[in-house]
Every structure is written in structure tokens, then in C-alpha cells.
Design an enzyme around this catalytic site. Structure first.
Site, PDB file in Angstrom:
ATOM      1  N   ILE A   8      43.575 -10.485 -49.425  1.00  0.00           N
ATOM      2  CA  ILE A   8      43.843 -10.689 -50.838  1.00  0.00           C
ATOM      3  C   ILE A   8      44.793 -11.865 -51.058  1.00  0.00           C
ATOM      4  CG2 ILE A   8      45.682  -8.931 -50.770  1.00  0.00           C
ATOM      5  CD1 ILE A   8      44.875  -8.131 -53.663  1.00  0.00           C
ATOM      6  N   CYS A   9      44.662 -12.502 -52.202  1.00  0.00           N
ATOM      7  CA  CYS A   9      45.538 -13.566 -52.677  1.00  0.00           C
ATOM      8  C   CYS A   9      45.429 -14.817 -51.814  1.00  0.00           C
ATOM      9  CB  CYS A   9      46.973 -13.048 -52.778  1.00  0.00           C
ATOM     10  SG  CYS A   9      48.083 -14.121 -53.713  1.00  0.00           S
ATOM     11  N   ALA A  10      46.519 -15.235 -51.205  1.00  0.00           N
ATOM     12  CA  ALA A  10      46.505 -16.432 -50.355  1.00  0.00           C
ATOM     13  C   ALA A  10      45.860 -16.161 -49.001  1.00  0.00           C
ATOM     14  CB  ALA A  10      47.930 -16.942 -50.149  1.00  0.00           C
ATOM     15  N   TYR A  33      43.494 -16.345 -54.435  1.00  0.00           N
ATOM     16  CA  TYR A  33      44.363 -16.750 -55.529  1.00  0.00           C
ATOM     17  C   TYR A  33      43.876 -18.088 -56.083  1.00  0.00           C
ATOM     18  CZ  TYR A  33      48.521 -17.293 -58.314  1.00  0.00           C
ATOM     19  OH  TYR A  33      49.373 -17.426 -59.366  1.00  0.00           O
ATOM     20  N   SER A  45      40.003 -10.511 -52.470  1.00  0.00           N
ATOM     21  CA  SER A  45      40.431 -10.308 -53.848  1.00  0.00           C
ATOM     22  C   SER A  45      41.419 -11.389 -54.246  1.00  0.00           C
ATOM     23  CB  SER A  45      41.028  -8.898 -53.989  1.00  0.00           C
ATOM     24  OG  SER A  45      41.228  -8.573 -55.353  1.00  0.00           O
TER      25      SER A  45
END
Length: 188
Positions: free
Chosen positions: A106-108, A128, A154
Site C-alpha cells: 500500500i501507498c509508497a 500513492y 492500494s
């Protein structure tokens, strides 16, 4: 059969992106282990919250990817960079992918941790906003959660609940995922 997953924690991890999957997966009955990649169990989040992991990467040793069903890689800029800097973490995540296990980031983390390992090549993913520019050879989607086979990605802290529910849906069952989503009011 009880499913087993682990979450890697490195200093600078994004709080919600780690704790939400830990919480939801445990609610779903997944045997979840938190793993500090440092020498101590204590890990500092991006927001200054100290979390005590279940074990360290060193104590986990040469764990066999076959012993696990999923690995969760939280984001947070510094946390993702610290995970990416660990050769042992990279080797374990690659072994999970090669063994056909779920790799969830998720994210970075998709761009910073998975892409350099070659795990996004020819795959659909999300991350992200803006981080997708660091990834080549993959198809970025603006969806909140993207599932491509056993790869679940995500976008960020605001999508952590949906991310965790998607992992439960694939790892445990759609019915369990719906039950957890309703119990935490993610859906009504």
C-alpha cells in the site's frame, strides 16, 4: 485451515496502513505475525507511535515462503525506503511471489519496495498518487485497491480499510470480508 500472514514493520511505517490490516486480518482469524526489520521489537511509526512487533527479521531467520499465505508491506515514505533497503525483506517478498503467495502493498510500497524487485512488471497496480511515475513496465490504475492475481495494491492511509478487506476476501473468503467490513462500518 488457518491462513498465515506477516506484516513487515520498519521505522517510519505509515500507522494506519500497517495497523488496519493487522487489526482486520486478526479479526478475520488470520494468524498474523508482525515483523520488525530492525534488531529490536520496538518500531517507530511515521507519526511517532511506538509499536512492539511480534518478532524481528533476524529471529524469523530464513523463514520459508511456503510457511506463509500472504505478506503485507505498509507504506509511509521513510518506512517504504527502509523496507526497500533491506535485502532480506526483498528476498523474502520475492520468494513469496515466486511461491504463488499473496503479496500486498500500500501507498509508497508498491513503487518503492515491489517495483525494484521486478514484481510489478507487466502487472496492474496502484499506489500513492505521483509514485507511479517511478514505475515502468507496469499499468497504473487510479482505483483505490487493485488486484492482479496474487498481487494486491492500494493507494494510501484512506484506503487501508478497503485494502485489508480485499486481502481478507482473497485470503479467507468473500463472506468473511463482508462480515469484517460490516463490523467496522466500512460498509453498512
Amino acid at each position: 485451515m488457518v491462513k498465515k500472514a506477516l506484516v513487515f514493520l520498519a521505522d517510519g511505517f505509515e500507522d494506519v496502513e500497517a495497523i488496519t490490516p493487522i487489526d482486520y486480518l486478526r479479526r478475520a482469524g488470520v494468524e498474523l505475525t508482525t515483523v520488525s526489520i530492525g534488531s529490536e521489537l520496538s518500531v517507530q511509526s511515521a507519526r511517532g507511535v511506538t509499536v512492539n512487533a511480534d518478532t524481528t527479521l533476524e529471529k524469523l531467520g530464513r523463514a520459508n515462503a511456503a510457511d506463509w499465505d500472504a505478506v503485507v508491506v505498509p507504506g509511509g515514505g521513510l518506512g517504504a525506503e527502509n523496507l526497500a533497503a533491506s535485502k532480506a525483506v526483498g528476498s523474502f517478498i520475492k520468494a513469496m511471489a515466486e511461491a504463488g503467495k499473496f503479496v500486498c502493498a500500500i501507498c509508497a510500497a508498491p513503487a518503492v519496495v515491489l517495483a525494484p524487485l521486478g514484481l510489478l512488471k507487466d502487472r496492474e497496480f496502484t499506489c500513492y498518487p505521483g509514485m507511479e511515475e517511478k514505475v515502468s513496465g507496469a499499468t497504473w490504475k487510479a482505483d483505490r485497491v487493485v488486484i492482479d492475481g496474487k498481487l494486491i495494491t492500494s493507494r494510501g492511509a484512506g484506503t487501508a480499510g478497503e485494502f485489508a478487506v480485499a486481502i481478507i476476501e482473497k485470503l479467507v473468503s468473500p463472506a468473511e470480508a463482508e462480515k469484517i467490513a460490516k463490523s467496522v462500518l466500512l460498509i453498512t
